[in-house]
Design an enzyme around this catalytic site. Structure first.
Site, PDB file in Angstrom:
ATOM      1  N   THR A  14       0.837  -1.180   0.000  1.00 15.23           N
ATOM      2  CA  THR A  14       0.000   0.000   0.000  1.00 15.23           C
ATOM      3  C   THR A  14       0.877   1.235   0.000  1.00 15.23           C
ATOM      4  O   THR A  14       2.043   1.170   0.365  1.00 15.23           O
ATOM      5  CB  THR A  14      -0.896  -0.037   1.259  1.00 15.23           C
ATOM      6  N   THR A  55      -3.921   0.902  -2.905  1.00 17.27           N
ATOM      7  CA  THR A  55      -3.130  -0.317  -2.765  1.00 17.27           C
ATOM      8  C   THR A  55      -3.360  -1.315  -3.896  1.00 17.27           C
ATOM      9  O   THR A  55      -4.375  -1.289  -4.588  1.00 17.27           O
ATOM     10  CB  THR A  55      -3.494  -1.002  -1.425  1.00 17.27           C
ATOM     11  N   ASP A  69      -8.005  -9.955   1.134  1.00 16.11           N
ATOM     12  CA  ASP A  69      -8.438  -9.199   2.310  1.00 16.11           C
ATOM     13  C   ASP A  69      -9.812  -9.631   2.813  1.00 16.11           C
ATOM     14  O   ASP A  69     -10.249  -9.185   3.874  1.00 16.11           O
ATOM     15  CB  ASP A  69      -8.439  -7.697   1.999  1.00 16.11           C
ATOM     16  N   SER A 128      -7.431  -1.973   6.283  1.00 20.09           N
ATOM     17  CA  SER A 128      -6.860  -1.231   7.410  1.00 20.09           C
ATOM     18  C   SER A 128      -6.443   0.184   7.008  1.00 20.09           C
ATOM     19  O   SER A 128      -5.958   0.948   7.844  1.00 20.09           O
ATOM     20  CB  SER A 128      -5.635  -1.975   7.966  1.00 20.09           C
TER      21      SER A 128
END
Length: 585
Positions: free
Chosen positions: A397, A415, A439, A469
């Site tokens: 990212t 990302t 993810d 995140s």
């Protein structure tokens, strides 16, 4: 060649990182003309932030930073510069910058005072199924969600950047993309850090002819100083500049992406690309010691848990305890455990599952969680379960930050997931595709590539966005911009961003000091307190005596931070990435 002079101040508590910082590129005071080879001469205090009066850009790659500053100089606002940087990083930071991935952008509009959370996260294809990464025995198939065409989510970056520009910018898409086109067409010398990443990802990239054609030379990855030219990517960028996002989602680029999927058993269809939508969401917000913190809401978990952790930590006199003291670290670690336990249970795409945002970020819930913290003893993760916030309801990212003279702010984190994402370049496009499907929770309770555990709230479903995140964040004081920050780093993004803000507010650090201070991280599972090098042996011993399971590991996060002051802007690019650069004018 890079040369460095300058000294760290040994009187400062930041001394443990001086060794690393002595080899970091200078943070230039003003923008310089673009050049293929840059020589840095560090002749001032290494922990001083960059200062400017009219605008500032902080990114992980100097060439992209220069693109952003040039847009500001031409009269563009922070959004114009932020979109130009986003396209430029797709060229000059190919392992993380992208148009084949997705992300989040926080926008502060100075005229209206409005704060917008722009969600251009990737989406699962329509043919995606909950158990698509499991074998016939119900076990996760290693690598399927990471290194195959099944790993690719529907990209959102082109739609997101275009949306931001058309609604909040002032310049034409062709104007802000042109610098990226030129960088891709003419090429640029591979830096030492990029050469190291290419070498490390040799096997990852080397299994695809379309990827080797760009990043390899004579059968091996490009080396430091060699020119990285991306002709196909330049053509794709030109098409987007001319035809807008339709070129990517419905035009010739879309057709090539679908052909790539069809050839290798991927799931993304023409309808998936055509149906992709950007979503404007309301930022999650909270207050910490008189400052207003605004960050990304779900499907990011970052903003929710930053505010949740601040609500818990505000009750402790962290300034009195001291930055990176054993007591401060212990309290942060115990707070992090509680937040990440909740993350595993409740966080997901809010369009598919009810996320108890209000409960998780309420002060009453923080009061309940704080009762579980023993200030003298670590609680084993096995004894921590997700809390009950409902009663309080009423990878790889990159991040960049931009601030302009009128008070507009942009914080963007986007990302491909891991370095170079899936490693797959869609043939004929020059576009590296993400592996963001990892993810999702492939199976409840089974960790993903970052060791994060998820449950039903983050299960795979068609057109669902995976939990993230990424935490682009603003801090306001009396309603006015004070700080813009964020970081890459997978599961460590949230805690890295948290510590940057705490260092400024609680410990009175400038943005350079706040950046270089050693970081810590705990994510509940596994039950270990990860720390960077630089903490004293005495501090580590006290933490161990409290029951913390210490693991000294490589550096965490690469923040890009700008502080807005009455006399201009202070900014700093994290030296954990030597290619990062902050520039102002």
């Amino acid at each position: 060649m890079q040369t460095f002079t300058g000294l760290c101040k040994p009187a400062l508590a930041l001394l443990p990182l001086c060794g690393a910082l002595a080899f970091a590129p200078a943070q230039a005071q003003t923008a310089a003309p673009a050049a293929p080879v840059v020589k840095y001469d560090l002749t001032y205090d290494i922990i001083s932030p960059v200062h400017s009066q009219h605008g500032m850009v902080a990114t992980e790659q100097e060439l992209a930073t220069k693109v952003g500053v040039d847009i500001l100089k031409k009269g563009g606002n922070a959004v114009d510069a932020g979109v130009a940087v986003g396209f430029a990083l797709a060229v000059v930071l190919p392992n993380a910058g992208n148009i084949g991935g997705g992300g989040f952008m926080m926008i502060h509009d100075a005229k209206t005072g409005k704060n917008v959370a722009l969600d251009f996260r990737e989406m699962a294809p329509q043919r995606a199924t909950r158990n698509m990464y499991l074998d016939d025995k119900g076990n996760v198939v290693p690598g399927r969600s990471l290194y195959t065409h099944l790993a690719v989510g529907v990209p959102g970056t082109v739609a997101g950047l275009s949306h931001a520009l058309s609604k909040y910018g002032t310049m034409k898409l062709s104007q802000v993309i042109q610098p990226a086109v030129e960088l891709a067409e003419k090429g640029y010398p591979v830096s030492r850090s990029l050469a190291q990443i290419l070498s490390a990802e040799r096997e990852h990239l080397g299994q695809w002819d379309s990827s080797k054609a760009i990043f390899f030379k004579e059968g091996r990855p490009l080396q430091e100083g060699e020119l990285l030219v991306q002709k196909d990517l330049a053509k794709s960028l030109r098409l987007i500049a001319k035809e807008g996002p339709k070129a990517f989602y419905e035009g010739s680029i879309a057709k090539k992406i679908v052909a790539e999927m069809d050839k290798h058993g991927g799931l993304i269809s023409a309808d998936d690309l055509k149906n992709y939508k950007v979503v404007e969401r309301v930022p999650v917000s909270g207050n910490y010691r008189g400052y207003q913190v605004m960050s990304m809401p779900p499907p990011s978990s970052g903003g929710v848990h930053i505010i949740q952790m601040m609500n818990i930590l505000e009750r402790y006199p962290l300034k009195q305890y001291g930055a990176d003291s054993a007591q401060t670290i212990h309290l942060m670690a115990e707070t992090m455990k509680l937040a990440y336990a909740d993350r595993s249970e409740y966080l997901g795409d809010p369009d598919f599952t009810k996320v108890p945002v209000k409960g998780l970020t309420s002060r009453a819930y923080a009061d309940e969680l704080a009762k579980k913290i023993n200030p003298d003893r670590a609680t084993p993760s096995s004894e921590i379960k997700p809390g009950q916030p409902q009663p309080y309801e009423s990878d790889q990212t990159t991040h960049y930050s931009v601030a302009d003279k009128d008070g507009n702010l942009v914080a963007t984190t986007y990302t491909l997931n891991l370095n170079f994402g899936s490693g797959i370049v869609a043939t004929g496009t020059g576009i590296t595709l993400n592996n963001e499907m990892d993810d999702f929770a492939a199976k409840p309770g089974v960790p993903n590539a970052f060791g994060l555990v998820g449950g039903d709230a983050n299960a795979v479903a068609p057109y669902k966005r995976p939990l993230s995140s990424m935490s682009p964040t603003f801090v306001l004081k009396d309603g006015k911009p004070f700080l813009v920050t964020g970081s890459p780093g997978g599961s460590r993004i949230i805690t890295t961003t948290l510590q940057t803000i705490l260092n400024v507010i609680d410990h009175d650090m400038n943005v350079a000091e706040a950046t270089i201070t050693p970081r810590i991280h705990h994510q509940w599972a596994p039950d270990q307190l990860r720390v960077e090098k630089g903490l004293s042996a005495d501090t580590l011993k006290i933490l161990q005596d409290k029951g913390q399971k210490i693991s000294v590991q490589p550096s965490m996060g690469r923040t890009q931070t700008i502080q807005i002051r009455s006399d201009g802007f202070d900014g700093f690019s994290d030296p954990r990435n030597p290619d990062g650069r902050t520039l102002g004018f």
